[in-house]
Design a protein around this motif. Structure first.
Motif, PDB file in Angstrom:
ATOM      1  N   VAL A 167       0.736  -1.089  -0.037  1.00 12.48           N
ATOM      2  CA  VAL A 167      -0.031  -0.088  -0.038  1.00 12.48           C
ATOM      3  C   VAL A 167       0.815   1.182   0.054  1.00 12.48           C
ATOM      4  N   ILE A 168       0.597   2.148  -0.727  1.00 12.86           N
ATOM      5  CA  ILE A 168       1.122   3.568  -0.542  1.00 12.86           C
ATOM      6  C   ILE A 168       0.251   4.490   0.094  1.00 12.86           C
ATOM      7  N   LEU A 169       0.729   5.141   1.246  1.00 15.35           N
ATOM      8  CA  LEU A 169       0.041   6.017   1.909  1.00 15.35           C
ATOM      9  C   LEU A 169       0.777   7.535   1.686  1.00 15.35           C
ATOM     10  N   SER A 170      -0.107   8.372   1.383  1.00 13.79           N
ATOM     11  CA  SER A 170       0.238   9.630   0.854  1.00 13.79           C
ATOM     12  C   SER A 170      -0.467  10.682   1.759  1.00 13.79           C
ATOM     13  N   ALA A 171       0.070  11.838   1.974  1.00 11.08           N
ATOM     14  CA  ALA A 171      -0.354  13.133   2.580  1.00 11.08           C
ATOM     15  C   ALA A 171      -1.245  13.821   1.785  1.00 11.08           C
ATOM     16  N   GLU A 172      -2.491  14.013   2.602  1.00  9.75           N
ATOM     17  CA  GLU A 172      -3.588  15.106   1.922  1.00  9.75           C
ATOM     18  C   GLU A 172      -3.894  16.041   2.896  1.00  9.75           C
ATOM     19  N   GLU A 173      -4.130  17.141   2.635  1.00  9.06           N
ATOM     20  CA  GLU A 173      -4.529  18.349   3.597  1.00  9.06           C
ATOM     21  C   GLU A 173      -5.804  18.541   3.194  1.00  9.06           C
ATOM     22  N   ASN A 174      -6.770  18.942   4.435  1.00  5.45           N
ATOM     23  CA  ASN A 174      -7.993  19.326   4.218  1.00  5.45           C
ATOM     24  C   ASN A 174      -8.793  18.071   3.668  1.00  5.45           C
ATOM     25  N   THR A 175      -8.744  16.801   4.212  1.00  7.86           N
ATOM     26  CA  THR A 175      -9.491  15.958   3.516  1.00  7.86           C
ATOM     27  C   THR A 175     -10.517  15.106   4.566  1.00  7.86           C
ATOM     28  N   ASP A 176     -11.625  14.466   3.869  1.00  7.40           N
ATOM     29  CA  ASP A 176     -12.361  13.416   4.715  1.00  7.40           C
ATOM     30  C   ASP A 176     -11.851  12.237   4.621  1.00  7.40           C
ATOM     31  N   SER A 177     -11.155  12.069   3.779  1.00 10.49           N
ATOM     32  CA  SER A 177     -10.613  10.559   3.618  1.00 10.49           C
ATOM     33  C   SER A 177      -9.391  10.409   4.509  1.00 10.49           C
ATOM     34  N   GLY A 178      -9.000   9.089   4.632  1.00 10.82           N
ATOM     35  CA  GLY A 178      -7.681   8.619   5.199  1.00 10.82           C
ATOM     36  C   GLY A 178      -8.065   7.888   6.691  1.00 10.82           C
ATOM     37  N   PHE A 179      -6.901   7.812   7.390  1.00  9.67           N
ATOM     38  CA  PHE A 179      -6.736   7.196   8.646  1.00  9.67           C
ATOM     39  C   PHE A 179      -7.891   7.754   9.785  1.00  9.67           C
ATOM     40  N   LEU A 180      -8.494   6.844  10.331  1.00  7.87           N
ATOM     41  CA  LEU A 180      -9.499   7.369  11.273  1.00  7.87           C
ATOM     42  C   LEU A 180      -8.919   7.073  12.808  1.00  7.87           C
ATOM     43  N   ASN A 181      -8.503   5.729  13.078  1.00  3.80           N
ATOM     44  CA  ASN A 181      -7.847   5.437  14.090  1.00  3.80           C
ATOM     45  C   ASN A 181      -7.295   4.045  14.245  1.00  3.80           C
ATOM     46  N   ALA A 182      -6.597   3.762  15.209  1.00  4.88           N
ATOM     47  CA  ALA A 182      -6.031   2.297  15.143  1.00  4.88           C
ATOM     48  C   ALA A 182      -5.639   1.811  16.508  1.00  4.88           C
ATOM     49  N   HIS A 183      -5.667   0.526  16.870  1.00  5.89           N
ATOM     50  CA  HIS A 183      -5.321   0.015  18.119  1.00  5.89           C
ATOM     51  C   HIS A 183      -4.402  -1.233  18.212  1.00  5.89           C
TER      52      HIS A 183
END
Length: 329
Positions: A167-183
């Motif tokens: 997987v490629i993870l990329s930085a985005e500004e002012n987005t509703d997409s992406g990482f939410l949480n993890a444990h």
């Protein structure tokens, strides 16, 4: 607000296909029926003698880079999760960095066994969120467990297989997409129940170790069967609560796939239908830390998930380690 989004995926399995009847002949008994009826496994792929973990990683990485539309020299970090590394030292990720020509990338491996990919994607997400120097991170789960199997041990030889997912993870500004949480959670009292217990400083490899087979994968004891379903259920509920959604809003679950019945039990606990999870073990066997990113890549390619969907990735493995991560695509 800056966030880590999934911008590309890729996966790869070696070309050597082994169907269940291969093991009927190898073990001198019918294992095909049990594998199909209890685990849904029909086949799996193993590395040839001249293939290894790094080859799987390289091919999966190239596909993920193409999917994301970026070059290798645009990567800022490479993280490989594997418990079948190319070497004890140095890290497999450093070999991959050289092969890809990812001249700007730092590298490291991590090992939480089959929970490794989710642990790695959690780690990578927090790098991106916390530090602006990270724009693109390549995260890989890789597994070449066929190299560590006792070919006469029917408890392990029929289940474990090889593959890699990226997987490629990329930085985005002012987005509703992406990482939410993890444990992440660990129940370390089970550390000596399953693993490869030779090759490190606790048990260096010598003639006696090889002769006794201690350098190979060992199932020492059976894990309590309720562990995975109960932990996965709790993790799902916690991630949903922190994301501010009901668990029914999750589009797809991507799970550790060593026992399909454990996935069914978790979904039953959550009141969800079986099709809420993505299944690949019927055609790939058990690919450990590669299973989740391989399933994720297939779901993207098949159009089973789309922008705006919420996905949960939950892995567990020897140690006993657990990791869960929630993303909005």
């Amino acid at each position: 607000m800056r966030n880590a989004v999934i911008s590309g995926t890729g996966s790869y399995v070696p070309k050597r296909l082994l169907k269940n009847d291969y093991f009927n002949e190898l073990l001198g008994e019918d294992v095909d029926t049990w594998l199909r009826e209890n685990l849904t496994i029909k086949q799996r792929y193993w590395c040839d003698d001249d293939e290894s973990t790094i080859d799987l990683c390289e091919q999966a990485a190239l596909k993920a880079l193409e999917s994301a539309g970026i070059r290798a020299d645009e990567l800022d970090q490479i993280i490989i999760s594997t418990d079948t590394p190319e070497y004890i030292s140095p890290a497999t990720a450093s070999v991959l960095q050289y092969r890809l020509g990812a001249t700007g990338a730092g590298t490291f491996d991590l090992n939480t066994a089959c929970a490794g990919f989710v642990t790695a994607i959690d780690t990578a997400s927090k790098y991106i969120i916390a530090d602006e120097q990270y724009q693109n991170i390549l995260v890989i789960g890789a597994y070449a467990m066929s190299k560590y199997l006792n070919k006469t041990d029917k408890k392990t030889v029929t289940l474990f297989a090889d593959g890699a997912g990226a997987v490629i993870l990329s930085a985005e500004e002012n987005t509703d997409s992406g990482f939410l949480n993890a444990h992440q959670f660990t129940q370390g009292q089970y550390h000596d129940w399953m693993g490869i217990y030779a090759g490190g400083t606790g048990c260096p490899v010598n003639h006696n170790v090889v002769e006794s087979g201690k350098h190979q994968l060992q199932f020492v004891k059976k894990f309590p069967k309720e562990l995975n379903p109960s932990m996965w259920t709790e993790m799902s509920q916690r991630m949903a609560k922190e994301a501010g959604i009901d668990v029914t809003a999750v589009t797809k679950f991507f799970m550790t796939q060593i026992n399909i019945n454990s996935i069914y039990e978790m979904l039953d606990n959550l009141g969800l239908e079986k099709d809420k999870a993505k299944y690949i073990m019927h055609k790939y066997g058990y690919t450990g830390s590669a299973a989740i990113p391989m399933a994720l890549d297939e779901s993207f390619r098949n159009g089973e998930i789309k922008k705006g969907d919420v996905i949960f990735m939950i892995g567990s493995g020897g140690g006993l380690s657990f990791a869960g991560a929630a993303f909005r695509l």
